[in-house]
Design a protein around this motif. Structure first.
Motif, short mmCIF file in Angstrom:
data_model
loop_
_atom_site.label_atom_id
_atom_site.label_comp_id
_atom_site.label_asym_id
_atom_site.label_seq_id
_atom_site.Cartn_x
_atom_site.Cartn_y
_atom_site.Cartn_z
N SER A 143 0.84 -1.19 0.00
CA SER A 143 0.00 0.00 0.00
C SER A 143 0.88 1.25 0.00
CB SER A 143 -0.89 0.02 1.25
OG SER A 143 -0.11 0.28 2.40
N LYS A 144 0.27 2.38 -0.29
CA LYS A 144 1.00 3.65 -0.30
C LYS A 144 1.65 3.90 1.06
CE LYS A 144 -0.97 7.31 -2.21
NZ LYS A 144 -1.74 8.56 -2.40
N GLU A 145 0.93 3.60 2.13
CA GLU A 145 1.46 3.82 3.48
C GLU A 145 2.62 2.88 3.78
OE1 GLU A 145 -1.87 3.29 2.80
OE2 GLU A 145 -2.40 5.42 2.90
N GLU A 146 2.51 1.61 3.35
CA GLU A 146 3.60 0.66 3.56
C GLU A 146 4.86 1.08 2.80
OE1 GLU A 146 1.53 -3.65 4.24
OE2 GLU A 146 1.28 -2.74 2.25
N VAL A 147 4.67 1.57 1.59
CA VAL A 147 5.82 2.01 0.79
C VAL A 147 6.47 3.22 1.44
CG1 VAL A 147 6.54 3.01 -1.42
CG2 VAL A 147 4.98 1.06 -1.38
N ARG A 148 5.68 4.17 1.89
CA ARG A 148 6.22 5.37 2.52
C ARG A 148 7.01 4.99 3.79
NH1 ARG A 148 4.79 10.75 1.46
NH2 ARG A 148 5.62 12.15 3.01
N GLU A 149 6.48 4.07 4.57
CA GLU A 149 7.18 3.60 5.77
C GLU A 149 8.50 2.92 5.39
OE1 GLU A 149 6.24 0.16 8.94
OE2 GLU A 149 4.70 1.73 8.83
N ALA A 150 8.47 2.08 4.36
CA ALA A 150 9.68 1.40 3.90
C ALA A 150 10.72 2.40 3.41
CB ALA A 150 9.35 0.40 2.79
N LEU A 151 10.27 3.41 2.65
CA LEU A 151 11.21 4.41 2.13
C LEU A 151 11.79 5.26 3.26
CD1 LEU A 151 9.55 5.53 -1.22
CD2 LEU A 151 11.28 3.77 -0.81
N ASP A 152 11.00 5.54 4.29
CA ASP A 152 11.53 6.25 5.46
C ASP A 152 12.63 5.42 6.13
OD1 ASP A 152 10.16 8.69 5.42
OD2 ASP A 152 8.46 7.88 6.55
N SER A 153 12.44 4.11 6.21
CA SER A 153 13.46 3.24 6.78
C SER A 153 14.72 3.23 5.93
CB SER A 153 12.92 1.81 6.93
OG SER A 153 11.87 1.78 7.85
N ILE A 154 14.54 3.16 4.62
CA ILE A 154 15.68 3.19 3.70
C ILE A 154 16.44 4.50 3.86
CG2 ILE A 154 16.34 3.32 1.26
CD1 ILE A 154 14.05 1.28 0.72
N ALA A 155 15.69 5.62 3.94
CA ALA A 155 16.33 6.94 4.10
C ALA A 155 17.13 7.00 5.40
CB ALA A 155 15.27 8.04 4.06
N GLY A 156 16.59 6.42 6.47
CA GLY A 156 17.32 6.38 7.73
C GLY A 156 18.61 5.60 7.62
N ASP A 157 18.56 4.46 6.94
CA ASP A 157 19.77 3.67 6.72
C ASP A 157 20.79 4.44 5.89
OD1 ASP A 157 18.76 1.56 8.15
OD2 ASP A 157 18.52 0.22 6.43
N MET A 158 20.32 5.11 4.83
CA MET A 158 21.23 5.88 3.96
C MET A 158 21.85 7.04 4.73
SD MET A 158 19.39 5.68 0.18
CE MET A 158 18.92 7.33 0.27
N GLN A 159 21.07 7.64 5.63
CA GLN A 159 21.61 8.75 6.42
C GLN A 159 22.74 8.25 7.31
OE1 GLN A 159 18.68 10.91 8.63
NE2 GLN A 159 20.07 12.58 9.06
N LYS A 160 22.55 7.09 7.93
CA LYS A 160 23.59 6.51 8.79
C LYS A 160 24.82 6.11 7.99
CE LYS A 160 20.31 4.55 12.03
NZ LYS A 160 19.68 3.29 12.44
N LYS A 161 24.59 5.46 6.85
CA LYS A 161 25.69 4.90 6.07
C LYS A 161 26.46 5.97 5.28
CE LYS A 161 25.52 0.75 4.23
NZ LYS A 161 25.16 -0.41 3.41
N PHE A 162 25.73 6.95 4.71
CA PHE A 162 26.36 7.90 3.80
C PHE A 162 26.24 9.36 4.24
CE2 PHE A 162 24.93 4.41 0.94
CZ PHE A 162 26.18 3.96 0.56
N GLY A 163 25.55 9.64 5.35
CA GLY A 163 25.35 11.02 5.78
C GLY A 163 24.47 11.82 4.84
#
Length: 88
Positions: A10-30
């Motif tokens: 769903s749109k909400e599930e995708v948005r939640e997943a992308l927020d998680s990905i963004a958090g990982d990218m922030q940690k890994k790459f700043g």
């Protein structure tokens, strides 16, 4: 580099997943990120681009900095891992 993958979330599930990905990218790459509608834009010294959700498809457009010492094939592998981990 541009990659696309179909999903059945769903749109909400995708948005939640992308927020998680963004958090990982922030940690890994700043990398910083922000939402523009259904598109998550990110920008950092090593990579920049966007992840867009359009119904049943996710599109990632990633631009690698000259200073990121990994080949594009490695980046593609990382994106595929994120797809598998967060979108199934």
């Amino acid at each position: 580099m541009k990659l696309t993958r179909k999903h059945s979330k769903s749109k909400e599930e995708v948005r939640e997943a992308l927020d998680s990905i963004a958090g990982d990218m922030q940690k890994k790459f700043g990398i910083g990120h922000k939402w523009e509608g259904e598109t998550l834009r990110f920008n950092g010294n090593l990579v920049s681009g966007y992840i867009a959700n359009s119904g049943d498809e996710i599109t990632v457009d990633l631009k690698k900095s000259f200073f990121l010492p990994v080949p594009e094939s490695t980046l593609k592998g990382w994106v595929e891992e994120y797809f598998n981990k967060y979108l199934g």
